[in-house]
Scaffold this active site. Structure first.
Site, PDB file in Angstrom:
ATOM      1  N   GLU A  50      -5.759  -6.990  -4.406  1.00 22.74           N
ATOM      2  CA  GLU A  50      -4.500  -7.471  -4.994  1.00 22.74           C
ATOM      3  C   GLU A  50      -3.429  -7.749  -3.940  1.00 22.74           C
ATOM      4  OE1 GLU A  50      -6.252  -4.902  -6.028  1.00 22.74           O
ATOM      5  OE2 GLU A  50      -6.591  -5.025  -8.189  1.00 22.74           O
ATOM      6  N   PHE A 112      -4.862   8.758 -17.222  1.00 24.46           N
ATOM      7  CA  PHE A 112      -5.728   8.047 -16.278  1.00 24.46           C
ATOM      8  C   PHE A 112      -5.004   6.817 -15.699  1.00 24.46           C
ATOM      9  CE2 PHE A 112      -9.161   4.734 -15.855  1.00 24.46           C
ATOM     10  CZ  PHE A 112      -9.774   5.288 -14.728  1.00 24.46           C
ATOM     11  N   GLN A 113      -4.976   6.724 -14.399  1.00 23.48           N
ATOM     12  CA  GLN A 113      -4.361   5.605 -13.665  1.00 23.48           C
ATOM     13  C   GLN A 113      -2.845   5.503 -13.850  1.00 23.48           C
ATOM     14  OE1 GLN A 113      -6.723   2.121 -14.789  1.00 23.48           O
ATOM     15  NE2 GLN A 113      -7.996   2.418 -12.966  1.00 23.48           N
ATOM     16  N   VAL A 382       0.658 -11.071  12.036  1.00 21.62           N
ATOM     17  CA  VAL A 382       1.547 -10.206  12.816  1.00 21.62           C
ATOM     18  C   VAL A 382       0.705  -9.541  13.907  1.00 21.62           C
ATOM     19  CG1 VAL A 382       2.825  -8.017  12.672  1.00 21.62           C
ATOM     20  CG2 VAL A 382       3.249  -9.851  11.029  1.00 21.62           C
ATOM     21  N   PHE A 467      -0.958  -6.058  20.334  1.00 24.64           N
ATOM     22  CA  PHE A 467       0.508  -6.028  20.272  1.00 24.64           C
ATOM     23  C   PHE A 467       1.024  -4.588  20.377  1.00 24.64           C
ATOM     24  CE2 PHE A 467       4.743  -6.369  18.440  1.00 24.64           C
ATOM     25  CZ  PHE A 467       5.211  -7.515  19.053  1.00 24.64           C
TER      26      PHE A 467
HETATM   27  C1  LIG Z   1      -0.098  -3.090   7.836  1.00 26.03           C
HETATM   28  C2  LIG Z   1       0.353  -2.854   9.236  1.00 26.03           C
HETATM   29  N1  LIG Z   1      -0.155  -1.819   9.942  1.00 26.03           N
HETATM   30  C3  LIG Z   1       0.214  -1.616  11.219  1.00 26.03           C
HETATM   31  C4  LIG Z   1       1.121  -2.441  11.825  1.00 26.03           C
HETATM   32  C5  LIG Z   1       1.532  -2.219  13.280  1.00 26.03           C
HETATM   33  N2  LIG Z   1       0.984  -3.331  14.078  1.00 26.03           N
HETATM   34  C6  LIG Z   1       1.707  -4.414  14.416  1.00 26.03           C
HETATM   35  S1  LIG Z   1       0.827  -5.543  15.274  1.00 26.03           S
HETATM   36  C7  LIG Z   1      -0.550  -4.588  15.235  1.00 26.03           C
HETATM   37  C8  LIG Z   1      -1.810  -5.000  15.937  1.00 26.03           C
HETATM   38  C9  LIG Z   1      -2.439  -6.206  15.358  1.00 26.03           C
HETATM   39  O1  LIG Z   1      -3.727  -6.305  15.904  1.00 26.03           O
HETATM   40  P1  LIG Z   1      -4.530  -7.656  15.840  1.00 26.03           P
HETATM   41  O2  LIG Z   1      -4.514  -8.206  14.485  1.00 26.03           O
HETATM   42  O3  LIG Z   1      -5.864  -7.438  16.458  1.00 26.03           O
HETATM   43  O4  LIG Z   1      -3.636  -8.626  16.746  1.00 26.03           O
HETATM   44  P2  LIG Z   1      -3.393  -8.522  18.333  1.00 26.03           P
HETATM   45  O5  LIG Z   1      -2.026  -7.998  18.536  1.00 26.03           O
HETATM   46  O6  LIG Z   1      -4.472  -7.670  18.910  1.00 26.03           O
HETATM   47  O7  LIG Z   1      -3.523  -9.924  18.806  1.00 26.03           O
HETATM   48  C10 LIG Z   1      -0.308  -3.383  14.551  1.00 26.03           C
HETATM   49  C11 LIG Z   1      -1.306  -2.294  14.379  1.00 26.03           C
HETATM   50  C12 LIG Z   1       1.651  -3.487  11.039  1.00 26.03           C
HETATM   51  N3  LIG Z   1       2.576  -4.338  11.517  1.00 26.03           N
HETATM   52  N4  LIG Z   1       1.231  -3.685   9.772  1.00 26.03           N
END
Ligand SMILES: Cc1ncc(C[n+]2csc(CCOP(=O)(O)OP(=O)(O)O)c2C)c(N)n1
Ligand SMILES: [Mg+2]
Length: 578
Positions: A50, A112-113, A382, A467
Site C-alpha cells: 500500500e 482484530f486489526q 532519495v 548517501f
Molecule cells: C525510509 C527511509 N529509511 C532510511 C532513510 C535514510 N536514508 C537516506 S538515503 C539512504 C540510503 C539510500 O541508499 P540507496 O538507495 O542504495 O542509494 P545510495 O545513496 O546508495 O545511492 C538512507 C538509508 C530514508 N531517507 N528513508
C-alpha cells in the site's frame, strides 16, 4: 433503486474526473472495490504494498494537479499507506485516501486489526474524518476532496467496512470537484513596500522553489528587472532551471557553491514559492521579501521584512510595474560566471570514461539525460540518485521530475514511477533508483509487469547505502550498517517479467540504455556504480563541523577555492578542494 455508500462514493469520484484508484483489497474494503468493479470506468491500480499506492497517487497528483486516489483495507492495510501519504502531504499535492475501518460496533474493543485511523492519519493529512453513519455521505467525501485540492495535501475518509455496503440516503447528482486556480495577489501597500525595498537594494538574489510552477515567464521577467541571479531549491528545479539566463544552480545539502554564494553575497533576497528548509544556507542580516500563496509559510526559515501573500505568477505580475529596472549587472555577472565554472567542473566529472568499471554515477546520470526523451518523466530515489539527478538531468519545461523532496523517503522512485506511467501511458518514465531504495519496495517490479507499465528503471548499484555513508563520514563517525549484499537485479527483473540488462563497464552503458528505452514494456538496467568515498576537506575538524553534515557542507561551500559540494574522494582530488 437506492445506491450504497460505496456506489455514491464511486459516482462522486467519477463525476470529478478520477480515472484510477491505487491500492490493495481487503475484507473491509470489499464494498468499495466491488462498487468499482461494477461501475467499470475507474481503473483499479493494483500494487503489492500500500505504501506504493500512496507514492503512486502522490506522483499522479504532482503531474496533473488534479486529485489522485488511493485506498487501503483496515488496520495494517491502511497503516502501510502512511509513508506514501506523508510524502504526498508534505509535497502539498492533492491526494484522497480511502481508509477502510473495522466494524463500527467493535471500535474501541481491541478488535482484530483495530487501529484508530483518524489519529494515525492526523499528522499526514489536511482533512481526516470517520464516516460513522451513511448520512454523512456524500458530503464528507466532497469536503475531503475539496480540502485536498484547495489546501494541497492529503484528505483521508475512514469508512467502516459495513458502511460501504449500507444504503446511502437520497442525494442529488454528484457535482464535479476539480482543481481551480484562483488569482491571489498581495494588497497594494505590501507591494509598494516590497518595491521600495528592492528599488533601494544593490545586489538582489532570487531563491525560487516549486511555487514557481506555471510562472516561468514572471520569474524571468523579475530576474531581468532586478538583474538578479536565480538560485533554486531542489523541488524548484523543473520549473526554474530551463531557459533561464539568470540561473546559478541549486543550493542546499546537495547543491553547489554558486547557489550558496549568490545568496551569501546579496543585499536583498527575494524568496519565490519556496519552503527551503536549511537555515544555515540562507543569508543572515539581509532584508527578505517572501512570496507565498500560503501566508502561514512566510518567515518560517528566515526573518522576513516584507511578506507577500499570493501566487508567484499573480504577485510578480502585480509587482513588476512598481520596480525600477536595475542598470548594473555586476552581481549577476559575477554569480553567473561562478556558476559557469561550477557547471563546467560538474560536466568534466561526467565525461566519457569508456573503460571504467565500476561506473562513475555522474556519467550514468549524464548519459540517461542524453538518451532520454524530450518529454520524459523522471523519478529519483532519495539517496545519491537525487544528487546525480539534480546535477545532470536537464529539464526543459516539458520534462518532469518527481521525488520525495520534502519528506525524504527512500524507495520512492519506483512507486512514483508507477503513478506517473499509469497517468501518462505514452510518455517515457524513467526511475533513477538506488540499490537500497529498489530493494525496499522490490515487490513493485511485479506491479510493472502485471499492470503493463513500461517504466524504465536505472539502478545505481553501488552495494551500499551510500548517501548515509557520506553523512556518517561528514560527521566524523565510522560507517556502520551501510553495506548491501545485492543480487544481480536483472535476474530478479527478468523473473518478474521485465527486460533486464546489467552494465559493468562504461562502454556498455549507451547500448544498454538504448535497448531498455526502446523496449516495449518495463525494463531494468542494473549499473554497477562506484561506492562513494568521502574525504573530508583537510581543513575540517570534528569540532568545526559540530557533528552536523549541514555545517560540514556549509564549510565546504564557503571554503577558499571550493567550487562545489562534491563529497567523493576522487572528485575532491580532481577539484583540488582544500
Ligand atoms: C525510509 C527511509 N529509511 C532510511 C532513510 C535514510 N536514508 C537516506 S538515503 C539512504 C540510503 C539510500 O541508499 P540507496 O538507495 O542504495 O542509494 P545510495 O545513496 O546508495 O545511492 C538512507 C538509508 C530514508 N531517507 N528513508
Ligand atoms: Mg546504494
Amino acid at each position: 433503486m437506492t445506491a450504497t455508500v460505496a456506489e455514491v462514493m464511486v459516482a462522486t469520484l467519477k463525476a470529478s474526473g478520477v480515472r484510477r484508484v491505487y491500492g490493495l483489497p481487503g475484507d473491509s474494503l470489499n464494498g468499495f472495490t466491488d462498487a468499482l468493479r461494477r461501475d467499470g470506468t475507474i481503473t483499479w491500480g493494483h500494487v503489492r504494498h500500500e505504501e506504493a499506492a500512496g507514492f503512486a497517487a502522490a506522483a499522479e497528483a504532482a503531474l496533473t494537479g488534479e486529485l489522485a486516489v488511493c485506498a487501503g483495507s483496515c488496520g495494517p492495510g491502511n497503516l502501510h499507506l502512511i509513508n506514501g501519504l506523508f510524502d504526498a502531504n508534505r509535497s502539498r499535492v492533492p491526494v484522497l485516501a480511502i481508509a477502510a475501518h473495522i466494524p463500527r460496533e467493535e471500535i474501541g474493543t481491541g478488535y482484530f486489526q483495530e487501529t484508530h485511523p483518524t489519529q494515525l492519519f492526523g499528522e499526514c493529512s489536511v482533512y481526516c474524518e470517520l464516516v460513522s453513519v451513511p448520512e454523512q455521505l456524500p458530503r464528507v467525501l466532497e469536503m475531503a476532496m475539496r480540502a485536498a485540492l484547495a489546501r494541497g495535501g492529503v484528505a483521508v475518509v475512514v469508512v467502516p467496512g459495513e458502511v460501504f455496503l449500507a444504503d446511502a440516503p437520497a442525494h442529488p447528482d454528484p457535482v464535479a470537484i476539480r482543481a481551480i486556480s484562483p488569482v491571489v495577489r498581495p494588497d497594494e501597500e505590501s507591494l509598494a513596500a516590497a518595491a521600495q525595498l528592492l528599488n533601494n537594494a544593490g545586489a538582489v538574489t532570487i531563491l525560487a522553489g516549486a511555487g514557481c510552477a506555471g510562472a516561468h515567464d514572471q520569474l524571468i521577467a523579475l530576474a531581468g528587472a532586478l538583474k538578479a541571479p536565480v538560485v533554486h531549491a531542489f523541488r524548484g528545479k523543473e520549473f526554474v532551471e530551463y531557459d533561464n539566463p539568470y540561473d546559478v544552480g541549486m543550493t542546499g545539502l546537495i547543491g553547489f557553491s554558486s547557489g550558496y554564494r549568490a545568496m551569501e553575497h546579496c543585499d536583498a533576497l527575494v524568496m519565490l514559492g519556496t519552503d527551503f528548509p536549511y537555515r544555515p544556507f540562507l543569508p543572515e542580516g539581509v532584508p527578505v521579501v517572501q512570496v507565498d500563496v500560503r501566508g502561514e509559510q512566510i518567515g518560517k526559515r528566515v526573518q522576513v521584512r516584507v511578506p507577500l501573500v499570493g501566487t508567484v505568477k499573480d504577485t510578480v505580475d502585480a509587482l513588476l510595474p512598481l520596480l525600477e529596472p536595475k542598470g548594473g549587472t555586476g552581481h549577476l555577472d559575477r554569480m553567473t560566471a561562478h556558476y559557469r565554472r561550477a557547471r563546467a567542473r560538474l560536466d568534466r566529472l561526467a565525461r566519457d570514461r569508456r573503460n571504467e568499471s565500476p561506473l562513475h554515477p555522474q556519467y550514468v546520470a549524464a548519459t540517461v539525460d542524453r538518451l532520454a526523451a524530450a518529454d520524459a518523466i523522471f523519478t529519483a530515489d532519495v539517496g545519491t540518485p537525487c544528487i546525480w539527478t539534480a546535477r545532470y538531468v536537464r529539464m526543459n519545461g516539458t520534462r518532469r521530475l518527481i521525488g520525495s523532496f520534502n519528506h525524504g523517503s527512500m524507495a520512492n522512485a519506483l512507486s512514483h514511477a508507477i503513478g506517473a506511467q499509469a497517468t501518462y501511458p505514452g510518455r517515457q518514465v524513467i526511475a533513477l533508483a538506488g540499490d537500497g531504495g529498489l530493494a525496499m519496495l522490490l515487490g513493485e517490479l511485479l506491479t510493472l509487469h502485471q499492470q503493463q507499465l513500461p517504466v524504465k528503471i536505472v539502478v545505481f548499484n553501488n552495494g551500499a547505502l551510500s548517501f548515509v555513508e557520506l553523512e556518517m563520514k561528514a560527521a566524523g563517525i565510522p560507517t556502520f550498517g551501510t553495506d548491501l549484499v545485492d543480487p544481480d537485479f536483472t535476474g530478479i527483473a527478468r523473473a518478474a517479467g521485465l527486460f533486464g540488462v546489467r552494465v559493468e563497464k562504461a562502454s556498455e552503458l549507451d547500448d544498454a540504455l538504448r535497448a531498455a528505452f526502446s523496449h516495449d514494456g518495463p525494463a531494468l538496467v542494473d549499473v554497477r556504480t562506484a561506492r562513494q568515498e568521502l574525504a573530508l576537506p583537510p581543513k575540517l575538524t570534528y569540532g568545526q563541523i559540530k557533528g552536523f553534515t549541514l555545517y560540514a557542507t556549509r564549510t565546504i561551500l564557503s571554503g577558499e577555492g571550493s567550487e562545489l559540494v562534491e563529497l567523493t574522494r576522487s572528485n575532491l582530488r580532481e577539484l583540488e578542494v582544500e
